[in-house]
Write a protein that holds these residues in place. Structure first.
Motif, PDB file in Angstrom:
ATOM      1  N   TYR A  48      -4.646  17.873 -84.673  1.00 35.16           N
ATOM      2  CA  TYR A  48      -5.724  18.355 -85.541  1.00 35.16           C
ATOM      3  C   TYR A  48      -5.267  18.359 -86.995  1.00 35.16           C
ATOM      4  O   TYR A  48      -6.041  18.041 -87.896  1.00 35.16           O
ATOM      5  CB  TYR A  48      -6.169  19.755 -85.112  1.00 35.16           C
ATOM      6  N   SER A  62      -8.655  12.566 -78.135  1.00 36.17           N
ATOM      7  CA  SER A  62      -9.293  13.779 -77.614  1.00 36.17           C
ATOM      8  C   SER A  62      -9.544  14.773 -78.734  1.00 36.17           C
ATOM      9  O   SER A  62     -10.588  15.435 -78.772  1.00 36.17           O
ATOM     10  CB  SER A  62      -8.422  14.437 -76.544  1.00 36.17           C
ATOM     11  N   TYR A  74     -13.065  16.416 -79.911  1.00 35.09           N
ATOM     12  CA  TYR A  74     -13.351  17.848 -80.035  1.00 35.09           C
ATOM     13  C   TYR A  74     -13.816  18.228 -81.434  1.00 35.09           C
ATOM     14  O   TYR A  74     -14.674  19.101 -81.582  1.00 35.09           O
ATOM     15  CB  TYR A  74     -12.164  18.690 -79.547  1.00 35.09           C
ATOM     16  N   SER A  76      -5.809  17.195 -76.091  1.00 30.68           N
ATOM     17  CA  SER A  76      -5.833  17.133 -77.552  1.00 30.68           C
ATOM     18  C   SER A  76      -4.645  17.880 -78.171  1.00 30.68           C
ATOM     19  O   SER A  76      -4.413  17.779 -79.359  1.00 30.68           O
ATOM     20  CB  SER A  76      -7.155  17.661 -78.091  1.00 30.68           C
ATOM     21  N   PHE A 124      -9.696  18.683 -73.696  1.00 36.83           N
ATOM     22  CA  PHE A 124      -9.276  19.735 -74.612  1.00 36.83           C
ATOM     23  C   PHE A 124      -7.767  19.951 -74.499  1.00 36.83           C
ATOM     24  O   PHE A 124      -7.047  20.023 -75.487  1.00 36.83           O
ATOM     25  CB  PHE A 124     -10.035  21.019 -74.274  1.00 36.83           C
TER      26      PHE A 124
END
Lengths: 294, 408
Positions: free
Chosen positions: A60, A268, A272, A42, A39
């Motif tokens: 993201y 990562s 997630y 990421s 996490f």
């Protein structure tokens, strides 16, 4: 066990945690720590060596516009839709059929369960050869029936269904065993009573078996969706994501980004997002299917 | 006195054999060779160990499909092997991450005969001015042909050999003729790495994928060569197959032509009744060029830094391996040292000398840390074109965009 100077309750608790310790250590080292570390990663540009660079939500944000990620997500959903219904329904039907006593029943059960014991690479390689255009076993038999040879894994429209087929063959045995165990718990008297009341086998299957294995069905569906979302090995061995990326799944994409292109942070983030999707789906399934149970 | 003598003697007996053992340097060597390649590699290492009592090379073989994962994680953990095999195209990505040791100084101080190596193979391992590897082989794509089928159609010369075509039209006419005669014309992994074939023609025509930070893939040369490369599978969609099958069809004696890497020679020659020949990659556009990659020896970065004695042992081993690489040529690969290429042992081998000259004109993908991702994009877009789901123009446009974002 009694530790001097402690009350019984406290010393029992100590003994309990001491006994739990080996498991807890393994859990922390191989599950919890990587979970948190992943996490944390990421939010970084994270290579192999060198200092990671904090990028906030950039990974993201990038995922949101990444065409390859989108297509791999769609391929994964397609695979889940192709495999989950047959694996659950066929698993239950097979279990119901193999619950009736007949000669050679154990042998048939064994034969259906057997592929589950194989490793994914063996399954993938065997099916890769069986589905070949020119020397494949499948096309050979189709040819006997007058059907022209197909390039099963060579064409985008048949590649994913072929992988799904191999997966069903490979893992149906597990669901069969789970359903068989559930069927053993249904009292024989219920079927007897149904027979006396004039219910045929189809009716007793629909009215007795299906409702009574419901908790097991929920369990199997949820586990199946989770497992199918994480599909990787079969795809990796059978098509490598091809033809032209048409079978690339999310986990394959994660693998490529992390282990081939060294973008550990981005990989990562993919992990997630996948985790989040599966988490939400599981809750939804639990709510929808489990409601009557609770 | 007598007793003391016995004690001293015993001590000597215990101490003496221990001495050479202590001086022996162990070198951990990882490679990704399995099957035929694996056997030839083991035989070479065994031969080295027998002739070098002071060095013991321990081989750890990993199947090719998880080789790079294992290598990556071990190097990242600081416990990588002392020396490992790596493809030339992988070197920039690994070197860029700081996972490989450049060893120019060591090469200079230990008299490694740099001039003896085929230049293209050697410079392919020089990344940003530093040498990261020593090439063991060159393995280009070449053209295998079935002598029985071509003979039957009168396509062999008086010596019973095949003269490769010199233009795309000529090659296409051959394919059509063989197909019309009821034979399987060409087996190649269209569902796989067929971009390698196109890349070779692109380089022949004077084009490239990218140069430095500039993407040059959307060019007239690229369009012409890709259109040609896709014209055969588009005309004969049943030829669109994967790697295993492409080898099987040729090995069965059913295919007239087979495009593949030279590594398959060692397998094909063992097949009874298969009457085949091999020529270098045909030059259909402009000047000769053929796709190739190489297996190279690289030295992963170690946690404790490099140890001088170990480095000596590693370079002794690597030098010996390339010096004796006619043994490696048994697997089909082309050796990288002129002295081996000119040796009577190599020249006496079947098939290999027929394509050895190609080592001079091979082209690797251009160097870039993102080249592996570029390779994936090439692979997928070319597959989409040969499958007929994208036009060459569309694929080149997509490639220009993807590769642009990777090299800038």
């Amino acid at each position: 066990m009694k530790f001097s100077g402690f009350s019984k309750r406290v010393s029992d608790a100590i003994a309990g945690y001491v006994l739990l310790l080996p498991f807890l250590i393994v859990l922390v080292v191989v599950v919890l720590y990587p979970l948190i570390q992943g996490f944390y990663m990421s939010f970084h540009n994270w290579g192999i060596f060198g200092d990671p660079v904090w990028v906030g939500l950039e990974n993201y944000r990038q995922l949101w516009t990444d065409n390859n990620f989108r297509s791999s997500l769609w391929h994964t959903v397609y695979f889940v839709l192709l495999t989950t219904p047959p694996l659950v329904i066929l698993g239950l039907l097979l279990a119901a059929g193999l619950n009736y006593p007949f000669r050679g029943r154990t042998l048939v059960r064994g034969m259906i369960f057997f592929p589950y014991l194989l490793t994914v690479s063996i399954v993938g390689i065997v099916w890769r050869w069986m589905l070949q255009r020119n020397y494949g076993l499948v096309n050979y038999y189709l040819g006997k029936m007058g059907i022209a040879p197909l390039g099963w894994l060579a064409e985008a429209r048949t590649a994913m269904p072929s992988i799904a087929l191999a997966t069903i063959w490979w893992t149906i045995g597990f669901n069969l065993v789970v359903f068989l165990a559930a069927l053993q718990d249904i009292p024989e008297e219920l079927y007897e009573a149904a027979r006396i009341d004039g219910a045929g086998p189809v009716k007793s299957f629909l009215r007795i078996t299906v409702p009574l294995v419901r908790p097991t069905t929920i369990f199997v569906v949820i586990m199946q969706v989770i497992a199918s979302f994480q599909v990787f090995g079969q795809v990796f061995v059978m098509t490598g994501g091809g033809p032209y990326g048409s079978t690339r799944t999310v986990v394959q994409y994660l693998y490529e980004q992390g282990f081939r292109y060294f973008r550990m942070g981005y990989a990562s983030a993919i992990a997630y997002v996948l985790f989040f999707i599966m988490f939400v789906l599981t809750i939804v399934q639990w709510r929808v299917m489990g409601r009557r149970e609770l | 006195m007598k007793r003391l003598f016995v004690v001293v003697l015993l001590l000597l007996l215990v101490a003496l054999p221990a001495q050479p053992v202590a001086a022996e340097i162990v070198v951990n060597f990882w490679n990704n060779f399995s099957g035929g390649d694996g056997e030839f590699m083991s035989a070479m290492v065994q031969n080295f160990n027998e002739t070098h009592p002071d060095i013991r090379v321990e081989v750890s073989g990993v199947t090719w499909d998880d080789y790079y994962n294992r290598l990556l994680t071990s190097i990242a953990g600081g416990i990588g092997p002392d020396v490992a095999i790596m493809h030339t195209t992988h070197v920039p990505a690994y070197a860029n991450q700081g996972m490989l040791l450049p060893f120019d100084e060591e090469l200079a101080s230990r008299n490694i005969p740099v001039d003896d190596y085929v230049e293209s193979a050697w410079t392919g391992l020089n990344y940003q001015g530093k040498q990261y590897g020593i090439p063991l082989d060159v393995h280009p794509w070449v053209l295998y042909y079935n002598k029985d089928i071509l003979g039957e159609l009168g396509l062999l010369n008086s010596a019973g050999e095949f003269d490769p075509p010199t233009s795309p039209e000529e090659f296409r006419a051959l394919i059509d003729k063989i197909d019309a005669a009821g034979h399987y014309p060409l087996s190649v992994e269209y569902v796989g790495n067929s971009w390698r074939g196109w890349y070779a023609f692109l380089k022949q025509a004077g084009g490239d994928v990218f140069v430095g930070n500039e993407v040059t893939i959307n060019s007239p040369e690229a369009l012409e060569t890709l259109t040609f490369w896709a014209s055969i599978p588009l005309a004969y969609p049943e030829l669109v197959i994967g790697y295993d099958e492409s080898v099987a069809i040729f090995a069965q004696g059913d295919a007239a032509f087979h495009f593949n890497g030279v590594w398959v020679t060692g397998y094909l020659e063992q097949i009874e009744g298969l009457n085949f020949g091999v020529v270098p990659w045909p030059t259909l556009f402009g000047s000769p060029a053929g796709w190739a990659n190489s297996h190279a020896f690289v030295i992963p970065v170690q946690r404790g830094g490099a140890d001088k004695a170990k480095m000596d042992a590693v370079l002794t081993f690597v030098d010996w391996m390339t010096e004796n690489s006619y043994m490696w040529a048994l697997a089909g690969h082309i050796p990288t040292r002129q002295s081996v290429l000119e040796s009577p042992e190599f020249k006496a081998l079947p098939y290999r000398p027929d394509y050895a000259a190609q080592a001079e004109t091979v082209v690797y993908l251009p160097q870039h840390p993102n080249v592996l991702e570029i390779e994936t994009a090439l692979n997928e877009e070319v597959q989409a074109v040969t499958a007929g789901v994208k036009t060459p123009e569309e694929a080149l446009k997509t490639l220009e965009q993807i590769i642009g974002s990777l090299v800038r």
